[in-house]
Write a protein that holds these residues in place. Structure first.
Motif, PDB file in Angstrom:
ATOM      1  N   LEU A   1       0.827  -1.206   0.000  1.00  9.26           N
ATOM      2  CA  LEU A   1       0.000   0.000   0.000  1.00  9.26           C
ATOM      3  C   LEU A   1       0.862   1.257   0.000  1.00  9.26           C
ATOM      4  CD1 LEU A   1      -2.792  -1.068   2.518  1.00  9.26           C
ATOM      5  CD2 LEU A   1      -2.994  -0.845   0.031  1.00  9.26           C
ATOM      6  N   ARG A   2       1.999   1.220   0.662  1.00 10.85           N
ATOM      7  CA  ARG A   2       2.903   2.372   0.642  1.00 10.85           C
ATOM      8  C   ARG A   2       3.484   2.593  -0.748  1.00 10.85           C
ATOM      9  NH1 ARG A   2       5.862   1.292   6.512  1.00 10.85           N
ATOM     10  NH2 ARG A   2       4.680   2.869   7.680  1.00 10.85           N
ATOM     11  N   ILE A   3       3.719   1.513  -1.465  1.00 11.84           N
ATOM     12  CA  ILE A   3       4.159   1.651  -2.857  1.00 11.84           C
ATOM     13  C   ILE A   3       3.079   2.360  -3.667  1.00 11.84           C
ATOM     14  CG2 ILE A   3       4.666   0.357  -4.966  1.00 11.84           C
ATOM     15  CD1 ILE A   3       6.056  -1.742  -3.171  1.00 11.84           C
ATOM     16  N   GLU A   4       1.818   2.010  -3.413  1.00  8.62           N
ATOM     17  CA  GLU A   4       0.713   2.677  -4.093  1.00  8.62           C
ATOM     18  C   GLU A   4       0.648   4.159  -3.722  1.00  8.62           C
ATOM     19  OE1 GLU A   4      -1.451   1.276  -6.478  1.00  8.62           O
ATOM     20  OE2 GLU A   4       0.177  -0.195  -6.340  1.00  8.62           O
ATOM     21  N   LEU A   5       0.897   4.474  -2.452  1.00 11.14           N
ATOM     22  CA  LEU A   5       0.890   5.875  -2.028  1.00 11.14           C
ATOM     23  C   LEU A   5       1.977   6.678  -2.743  1.00 11.14           C
ATOM     24  CD1 LEU A   5       0.326   5.427   1.816  1.00 11.14           C
ATOM     25  CD2 LEU A   5      -1.204   6.656   0.255  1.00 11.14           C
ATOM     26  N   VAL A   6       3.132   6.066  -2.946  1.00  3.53           N
ATOM     27  CA  VAL A   6       4.205   6.748  -3.680  1.00  3.53           C
ATOM     28  C   VAL A   6       3.774   6.993  -5.124  1.00  3.53           C
ATOM     29  CG1 VAL A   6       6.557   6.520  -4.548  1.00  3.53           C
ATOM     30  CG2 VAL A   6       6.045   5.903  -2.185  1.00  3.53           C
ATOM     31  N   LYS A   7       3.120   5.999  -5.736  1.00  5.47           N
ATOM     32  CA  LYS A   7       2.593   6.189  -7.096  1.00  5.47           C
ATOM     33  C   LYS A   7       1.598   7.342  -7.127  1.00  5.47           C
ATOM     34  CE  LYS A   7       2.545   1.232  -8.291  1.00  5.47           C
ATOM     35  NZ  LYS A   7       1.604   0.138  -8.677  1.00  5.47           N
TER      36      LYS A   7
ATOM     37  N   GLU B   1      -0.753   3.131 -13.139  1.00  8.31           N
ATOM     38  CA  GLU B   1      -0.328   1.824 -12.634  1.00  8.31           C
ATOM     39  C   GLU B   1      -0.995   1.474 -11.303  1.00  8.31           C
ATOM     40  OE1 GLU B   1       3.916   1.471 -12.582  1.00  8.31           O
ATOM     41  OE2 GLU B   1       4.157   2.618 -14.429  1.00  8.31           O
ATOM     42  N   LYS B   2      -2.224   1.886 -11.164  1.00 15.86           N
ATOM     43  CA  LYS B   2      -2.959   1.645  -9.920  1.00 15.86           C
ATOM     44  C   LYS B   2      -3.281   0.164  -9.758  1.00 15.86           C
ATOM     45  CE  LYS B   2      -7.118   3.299  -7.502  1.00 15.86           C
ATOM     46  NZ  LYS B   2      -8.235   4.291  -7.581  1.00 15.86           N
ATOM     47  N   ALA B   3      -2.938  -0.409  -8.600  1.00 13.75           N
ATOM     48  CA  ALA B   3      -3.196  -1.819  -8.310  1.00 13.75           C
ATOM     49  C   ALA B   3      -4.586  -1.952  -7.687  1.00 13.75           C
ATOM     50  CB  ALA B   3      -2.124  -2.376  -7.381  1.00 13.75           C
ATOM     51  N   THR B   4      -5.611  -1.851  -8.499  1.00 19.48           N
ATOM     52  CA  THR B   4      -6.986  -1.795  -7.990  1.00 19.48           C
ATOM     53  C   THR B   4      -7.373  -3.035  -7.206  1.00 19.48           C
ATOM     54  OG1 THR B   4      -7.760  -2.616 -10.133  1.00 19.48           O
ATOM     55  CG2 THR B   4      -7.763  -0.234  -9.802  1.00 19.48           C
ATOM     56  N   GLY B   5      -6.820  -4.182  -7.545  1.00 18.21           N
ATOM     57  CA  GLY B   5      -7.188  -5.413  -6.862  1.00 18.21           C
ATOM     58  C   GLY B   5      -6.780  -5.454  -5.410  1.00 18.21           C
ATOM     59  N   ALA B   6      -5.848  -4.588  -5.009  1.00 14.18           N
ATOM     60  CA  ALA B   6      -5.354  -4.584  -3.628  1.00 14.18           C
ATOM     61  C   ALA B   6      -6.050  -3.551  -2.758  1.00 14.18           C
ATOM     62  CB  ALA B   6      -3.850  -4.331  -3.627  1.00 14.18           C
ATOM     63  N   LEU B   7      -7.074  -2.883  -3.283  1.00 10.86           N
ATOM     64  CA  LEU B   7      -7.649  -1.741  -2.581  1.00 10.86           C
ATOM     65  C   LEU B   7      -9.061  -1.975  -2.065  1.00 10.86           C
ATOM     66  CD1 LEU B   7      -6.362   1.124  -4.915  1.00 10.86           C
ATOM     67  CD2 LEU B   7      -5.238   0.061  -2.948  1.00 10.86           C
ATOM     68  N   GLU B   8      -9.487  -3.207  -2.015  1.00 10.17           N
ATOM     69  CA  GLU B   8     -10.832  -3.501  -1.506  1.00 10.17           C
ATOM     70  C   GLU B   8     -10.866  -3.315   0.004  1.00 10.17           C
ATOM     71  OE1 GLU B   8     -14.167  -7.096  -1.477  1.00 10.17           O
ATOM     72  OE2 GLU B   8     -12.311  -7.302  -2.641  1.00 10.17           O
ATOM     73  N   THR B   9     -11.839  -2.550   0.476  1.00 10.00           N
ATOM     74  CA  THR B   9     -11.945  -2.268   1.908  1.00 10.00           C
ATOM     75  C   THR B   9     -12.955  -3.200   2.567  1.00 10.00           C
ATOM     76  OG1 THR B   9     -13.629  -0.573   1.499  1.00 10.00           O
ATOM     77  CG2 THR B   9     -11.322   0.149   1.627  1.00 10.00           C
ATOM     78  N   ASP B  10     -12.860  -3.287   3.890  1.00  9.42           N
ATOM     79  CA  ASP B  10     -13.774  -4.097   4.685  1.00  9.42           C
ATOM     80  C   ASP B  10     -14.889  -3.189   5.186  1.00  9.42           C
ATOM     81  OD1 ASP B  10     -15.113  -5.556   6.622  1.00  9.42           O
ATOM     82  OD2 ASP B  10     -13.297  -6.360   7.551  1.00  9.42           O
ATOM     83  N   PRO B  11     -16.136  -3.387   4.730  1.00  9.82           N
ATOM     84  CA  PRO B  11     -17.237  -2.507   5.155  1.00  9.82           C
ATOM     85  C   PRO B  11     -17.547  -2.610   6.641  1.00  9.82           C
ATOM     86  CG  PRO B  11     -18.078  -4.380   3.922  1.00  9.82           C
ATOM     87  CD  PRO B  11     -16.590  -4.425   3.782  1.00  9.82           C
ATOM     88  N   GLY B  12     -17.048  -3.629   7.306  1.00  6.94           N
ATOM     89  CA  GLY B  12     -17.215  -3.710   8.738  1.00  6.94           C
ATOM     90  C   GLY B  12     -16.224  -2.841   9.491  1.00  6.94           C
ATOM     91  N   VAL B  13     -15.208  -2.361   8.784  1.00  6.66           N
ATOM     92  CA  VAL B  13     -14.184  -1.516   9.386  1.00  6.66           C
ATOM     93  C   VAL B  13     -14.326  -0.068   8.942  1.00  6.66           C
ATOM     94  CG1 VAL B  13     -11.690  -1.106   9.591  1.00  6.66           C
ATOM     95  CG2 VAL B  13     -12.579  -3.442   9.590  1.00  6.66           C
ATOM     96  N   ILE B  14     -14.609   0.145   7.671  1.00  2.97           N
ATOM     97  CA  ILE B  14     -14.658   1.509   7.132  1.00  2.97           C
ATOM     98  C   ILE B  14     -15.865   1.654   6.222  1.00  2.97           C
ATOM     99  CG2 ILE B  14     -13.138   0.951   5.183  1.00  2.97           C
ATOM    100  CD1 ILE B  14     -11.867   3.752   5.563  1.00  2.97           C
ATOM    101  N   PHE B  15     -16.585   2.765   6.366  1.00  5.26           N
ATOM    102  CA  PHE B  15     -17.798   2.938   5.579  1.00  5.26           C
ATOM    103  C   PHE B  15     -18.157   4.417   5.488  1.00  5.26           C
ATOM    104  CE2 PHE B  15     -18.746   2.029   9.994  1.00  5.26           C
ATOM    105  CZ  PHE B  15     -19.636   3.016  10.372  1.00  5.26           C
TER     106      PHE B  15
END
Length: 254
Positions: A16-22, A227-241
């Motif tokens: 995720l930090r790599i994504e933040l740098v992107k 180069e967004k890695a969309t597959g790694a960005l799914e959130t948990d609706p029980g944690v964040i909404f």
């Protein structure tokens, strides 16, 4: 957290930090202005989330704003004035560790402002944020919510850990005693300041690692970048909404 879970957490955090740098490389190149507000209960984990976000970002274009007690001059100025000077310029990523929403939370509960001043804030902050968004600022607002027993345990660790003494304040000692008052202030703040242009996102932050990962995923998912890695960005609706006034009573910590 056992060793395997800790290793998995660190691997995902690295990705995720790599994504933040992107993302940062993208908005620096495009001159975007990013502003993220973090609000929440005392000991909800705002510091930890922010530290995980900014750890590998460019310090020249990244700023964390955590304002202290206002001066006499600031108290006599337009309420938003002390915050305006810290807003992002083109290419900057600014994160507020508490923000102008102090007025609707700590200041109101602790009696540091009058009810008239709080009402004026509630009435005008949607217009203020609308101006920010229309000026080109990308505004995200997160509220970190925890249970009373979680807050109690974390505040106790602060007091007992000599390396966390800098976090201890008189306000912390009032947090538990005024739990219900803070809950009422939170509920009204979210209800009255959640708008289409500046919506609130709520994070259940009793589990710090899960909260951190989900906030970063959500933040990344809000933006388009190369180069967004969309597959790694799914959130948990029980944690964040996304905050919803109609279901708030069932989803917010009582």
């Amino acid at each position: 957290m056992d060793a395997d879970a800790r290793a998995a957490y660190r691997r995902e955090l690295r990705q995720l930090r790599i994504e933040l740098v992107k993302l940062q490389r993208h908005f620096i190149g495009h001159g975007d202005k990013i502003l993220v507000l973090f609000e929440g209960r005392d000991a909800a984990g705002k510091d930890g989330v922010i530290k995980r976000i900014v750890r590998h970002l460019s310090p020249r274009e990244t700023r964390v704003v955590a304002l202290g007690k206002p001066s006499d001059r600031e108290r006599s100025s337009w309420y938003f004035q002390r915050y305006v000077t810290h807003l992002p310029a083109q290419g900057e990523f600014v994160l507020f560790n508490r923000s102008w929403y102090n007025r609707a939370g700590v200041e109101r509960v602790m009696g540091f402002c009058s009810e008239t001043e709080c009402e004026e804030f509630m009435r005008t902050v949607p217009d203020f944020e609308r101006m920010l968004v229309r000026s080109g600022i990308r505004l995200l607002k997160y509220y970190l919510d925890i249970r009373e027993k979680t807050q109690r345990a974390r505040l106790r660790r602060r007091r007992e850990d000599p390396l966390r003494q800098w976090k201890v304040s008189p306000i912390d000692r009032e947090a538990l005693a005024r739990w219900d008052a803070y809950s009422r202030a939170r509920d009204e703040m979210l209800r009255r300041t959640h708008t289409r242009l500046a919506p609130w996102t709520v994070v259940h932050a009793d589990d710090k690692p899960l909260a951190r990962l989900n906030v970063i995923r959500d933040l990344l998912d809000r933006f388009d970048y190369g180069e967004k890695a969309t597959g790694a960005l799914e959130t948990d609706p029980g944690v964040i909404f996304r905050y919803d006034p109609e279901s708030a009573a069932d989803r917010l910590v009582p």
